[in-house]
Motif scaffolding. Structure first.
Motif, PDB file in Angstrom:
ATOM      1  N   GLU A   1     -37.275  67.940  25.746  1.00 61.86           N
ATOM      2  CA  GLU A   1     -36.913  69.295  25.338  1.00 61.86           C
ATOM      3  C   GLU A   1     -35.932  69.923  26.330  1.00 61.86           C
ATOM      4  O   GLU A   1     -34.969  70.588  25.943  1.00 61.86           O
ATOM      5  CB  GLU A   1     -38.170  70.156  25.212  1.00 61.86           C
ATOM      6  CG  GLU A   1     -39.093  69.778  24.061  1.00 61.86           C
ATOM      7  CD  GLU A   1     -38.500  70.115  22.706  1.00 61.86           C
ATOM      8  OE1 GLU A   1     -37.560  70.934  22.654  1.00 61.86           O
ATOM      9  OE2 GLU A   1     -38.954  69.564  21.694  1.00 61.86           O
ATOM     10  N   LYS A   2     -36.191  69.716  27.624  1.00 64.37           N
ATOM     11  CA  LYS A   2     -35.289  70.241  28.645  1.00 64.37           C
ATOM     12  C   LYS A   2     -33.905  69.600  28.526  1.00 64.37           C
ATOM     13  O   LYS A   2     -32.874  70.256  28.719  1.00 64.37           O
ATOM     14  CB  LYS A   2     -35.866  69.985  30.032  1.00 64.37           C
ATOM     15  CG  LYS A   2     -37.132  70.781  30.339  1.00 64.37           C
ATOM     16  CD  LYS A   2     -37.702  70.399  31.702  1.00 64.37           C
ATOM     17  CE  LYS A   2     -38.999  71.148  31.966  1.00 64.37           C
ATOM     18  NZ  LYS A   2     -39.618  70.729  33.267  1.00 64.37           N
ATOM     19  N   PHE A   3     -33.896  68.311  28.214  1.00 63.63           N
ATOM     20  CA  PHE A   3     -32.631  67.599  28.042  1.00 63.63           C
ATOM     21  C   PHE A   3     -31.843  68.179  26.861  1.00 63.63           C
ATOM     22  O   PHE A   3     -30.625  68.384  26.956  1.00 63.63           O
ATOM     23  CB  PHE A   3     -32.902  66.118  27.816  1.00 63.63           C
ATOM     24  CG  PHE A   3     -31.697  65.315  27.428  1.00 63.63           C
ATOM     25  CD1 PHE A   3     -30.725  65.001  28.355  1.00 63.63           C
ATOM     26  CD2 PHE A   3     -31.535  64.879  26.127  1.00 63.63           C
ATOM     27  CE1 PHE A   3     -29.600  64.262  27.996  1.00 63.63           C
ATOM     28  CE2 PHE A   3     -30.420  64.138  25.759  1.00 63.63           C
ATOM     29  CZ  PHE A   3     -29.452  63.834  26.693  1.00 63.63           C
TER      30      PHE A   3
ATOM     31  N   ALA B   1     -27.350  71.201  24.670  1.00 60.56           N
ATOM     32  CA  ALA B   1     -27.005  72.049  23.528  1.00 60.56           C
ATOM     33  C   ALA B   1     -25.679  72.775  23.724  1.00 60.56           C
ATOM     34  O   ALA B   1     -24.928  72.994  22.769  1.00 60.56           O
ATOM     35  CB  ALA B   1     -28.118  73.062  23.274  1.00 60.56           C
ATOM     36  N   GLY B   2     -25.383  73.146  24.961  1.00 61.95           N
ATOM     37  CA  GLY B   2     -24.153  73.889  25.220  1.00 61.95           C
ATOM     38  C   GLY B   2     -22.934  73.028  25.457  1.00 61.95           C
ATOM     39  O   GLY B   2     -21.831  73.554  25.632  1.00 61.95           O
ATOM     40  N   GLN B   3     -23.142  71.726  25.468  1.00 60.80           N
ATOM     41  CA  GLN B   3     -22.008  70.844  25.763  1.00 60.80           C
ATOM     42  C   GLN B   3     -21.199  70.537  24.506  1.00 60.80           C
ATOM     43  O   GLN B   3     -21.739  70.368  23.415  1.00 60.80           O
ATOM     44  CB  GLN B   3     -22.504  69.540  26.402  1.00 60.80           C
ATOM     45  CG  GLN B   3     -23.144  69.745  27.760  1.00 60.80           C
ATOM     46  CD  GLN B   3     -23.397  68.432  28.461  1.00 60.80           C
ATOM     47  OE1 GLN B   3     -22.830  67.407  28.117  1.00 60.80           O
ATOM     48  NE2 GLN B   3     -24.250  68.468  29.481  1.00 60.80           N
ATOM     49  N   LYS B   4     -19.923  70.456  24.667  1.00 59.08           N
ATOM     50  CA  LYS B   4     -19.014  70.214  23.555  1.00 59.08           C
ATOM     51  C   LYS B   4     -19.283  68.852  22.913  1.00 59.08           C
ATOM     52  O   LYS B   4     -19.448  67.844  23.593  1.00 59.08           O
ATOM     53  CB  LYS B   4     -17.572  70.274  24.055  1.00 59.08           C
ATOM     54  CG  LYS B   4     -16.527  70.183  22.945  1.00 59.08           C
ATOM     55  CD  LYS B   4     -15.136  70.331  23.523  1.00 59.08           C
ATOM     56  CE  LYS B   4     -14.092  70.227  22.417  1.00 59.08           C
ATOM     57  NZ  LYS B   4     -12.719  70.375  22.945  1.00 59.08           N
ATOM     58  N   GLY B   5     -19.353  68.849  21.597  1.00 59.30           N
ATOM     59  CA  GLY B   5     -19.549  67.595  20.868  1.00 59.30           C
ATOM     60  C   GLY B   5     -20.988  67.205  20.674  1.00 59.30           C
ATOM     61  O   GLY B   5     -21.277  66.212  20.005  1.00 59.30           O
ATOM     62  N   PHE B   6     -21.920  67.989  21.223  1.00 64.32           N
ATOM     63  CA  PHE B   6     -23.335  67.650  21.066  1.00 64.32           C
ATOM     64  C   PHE B   6     -23.884  68.411  19.865  1.00 64.32           C
ATOM     65  O   PHE B   6     -23.988  69.636  19.886  1.00 64.32           O
ATOM     66  CB  PHE B   6     -24.121  68.032  22.323  1.00 64.32           C
ATOM     67  CG  PHE B   6     -25.563  67.613  22.279  1.00 64.32           C
ATOM     68  CD1 PHE B   6     -25.929  66.291  22.506  1.00 64.32           C
ATOM     69  CD2 PHE B   6     -26.561  68.524  21.965  1.00 64.32           C
ATOM     70  CE1 PHE B   6     -27.245  65.903  22.479  1.00 64.32           C
ATOM     71  CE2 PHE B   6     -27.891  68.151  21.940  1.00 64.32           C
ATOM     72  CZ  PHE B   6     -28.225  66.828  22.187  1.00 64.32           C
ATOM     73  N   GLU B   7     -24.227  67.691  18.784  1.00 61.46           N
ATOM     74  CA  GLU B   7     -24.644  68.336  17.545  1.00 61.46           C
ATOM     75  C   GLU B   7     -25.935  67.734  17.009  1.00 61.46           C
ATOM     76  O   GLU B   7     -26.053  67.440  15.828  1.00 61.46           O
ATOM     77  CB  GLU B   7     -23.566  68.229  16.492  1.00 61.46           C
ATOM     78  CG  GLU B   7     -22.250  68.871  16.886  1.00 61.46           C
ATOM     79  CD  GLU B   7     -21.190  68.728  15.834  1.00 61.46           C
ATOM     80  OE1 GLU B   7     -21.422  67.968  14.881  1.00 61.46           O
ATOM     81  OE2 GLU B   7     -20.143  69.367  15.947  1.00 61.46           O
TER      82      GLU B   7
END
Length: 252
Positions: free
Chosen positions: A235-237, A242-248
């Motif tokens: 969950e922490k990961f 979540a805020g990184q570009k390209g992570f969906e």
């Protein structure tokens, strides 16, 4: 399935404490059996040298001390709902472990008679009654086993999650793999050999891996963990990524 409880032997102490035995196999019982297959032990020990000889019937569940809340609270509440009794919790000094124990002839015979739990678990298998049950029962059993013998980690080099299960028993891991496949969760199994220098002995363990976001998501949705610490780092990961570009990645 309804159990024939006439086969179960109760001690005077069982009757005195009002211990119950479940009449049917449901998801709660399946999860408890998964815990027993993973972290549990059943056995009986005779003391013939005592003034009044007796036989001690023990059901024991052991785990890491960091999971003490899961053992002391979740498992004990599960046991109480099934058997109308709680296990005694012990945290041995100088040991990083917690152990739940219950001396009960009835629970011992119930687990031995219907679930074929052996005293030695080097070649333990999934009980036939579980293998022949519904998908709900199978997934509940796997959840109990996963809380014992599986872990969820993040491969830092590639930033993707892996759920891994391990056991000395090839049969157990092979059967788990088949159930996961039947539930639509892709996985693969393999064996690892490691040499323990202190004992000068080669050990073999069998492993299941569930790799990647989509497969881990399927596992968590269908099977999941009751021990929330198992997914806390995950969950922490997700929060971090979540805020990184390209992570969906979608959690649900």
């Amino acid at each position: 399935m309804e159990f024939d409880l006439s086969k179960i032997k109760f001690s005077k102490n069982d009757l005195k404490k009002g211990i119950n035995i479940p009449k049917n196999l449901d998801s709660r019982l399946a999860e408890f059996v998964g815990i027993i297959v993973g972290d549990g032990h059943i056995g009986f020990y005779e003391n013939r040298n005592a003034r009044y000889p007796y036989t001690h019937y023990e059901v024991r569940i052991s785990g890491n001390l960091k999971d003490s809340d899961y053992y002391s609270n979740f498992i004990n509440q599960l046991a109480y709902g099934l058997f109308n009794t709680k296990f005694s919790a012990r945290k041995p000094k100088k040991e990083n472990s917690i152990t739940l124990t219950k001396d009960s002839k009835a629970i011992y015979y119930f687990l031995k008679e219907y679930f074929e739990i052996p005293q030695r678990k080097d070649n333990v298998k999934i009980p036939k009654i579980i293998l022949n049950a519904t998908d709900e029962i199978k997934s509940s059993f796997l959840r109990g086993l996963a809380d014992s013998d599986f872990c969820l980690t993040i491969k830092s080099s590639k930033n993707y999650p892996v759920i891994q299960g391990t056991s000395k028993s090839k049969n157990l891991m092979t059967q788990c793999s088949k159930i996961l496949n039947d539930l639509g969760i892709k996985n693969y199994i393999y064996c690892e050999n490691s040499f323990y220098e202190k004992r000068k002995k080669l050990y073999t363990r069998y492993c299941i891996n569930i790799n990647g976001f989509s497969r881990v998501r399927e596992f968590l949705a269908i099977v999941g963990f009751s021990n929330k610490l198992k997914i806390s780092n995950y969950e922490k990961f997700l929060e971090k990524m979540a805020g990184q570009k390209g992570f969906e990645f979608e959690r649900s």
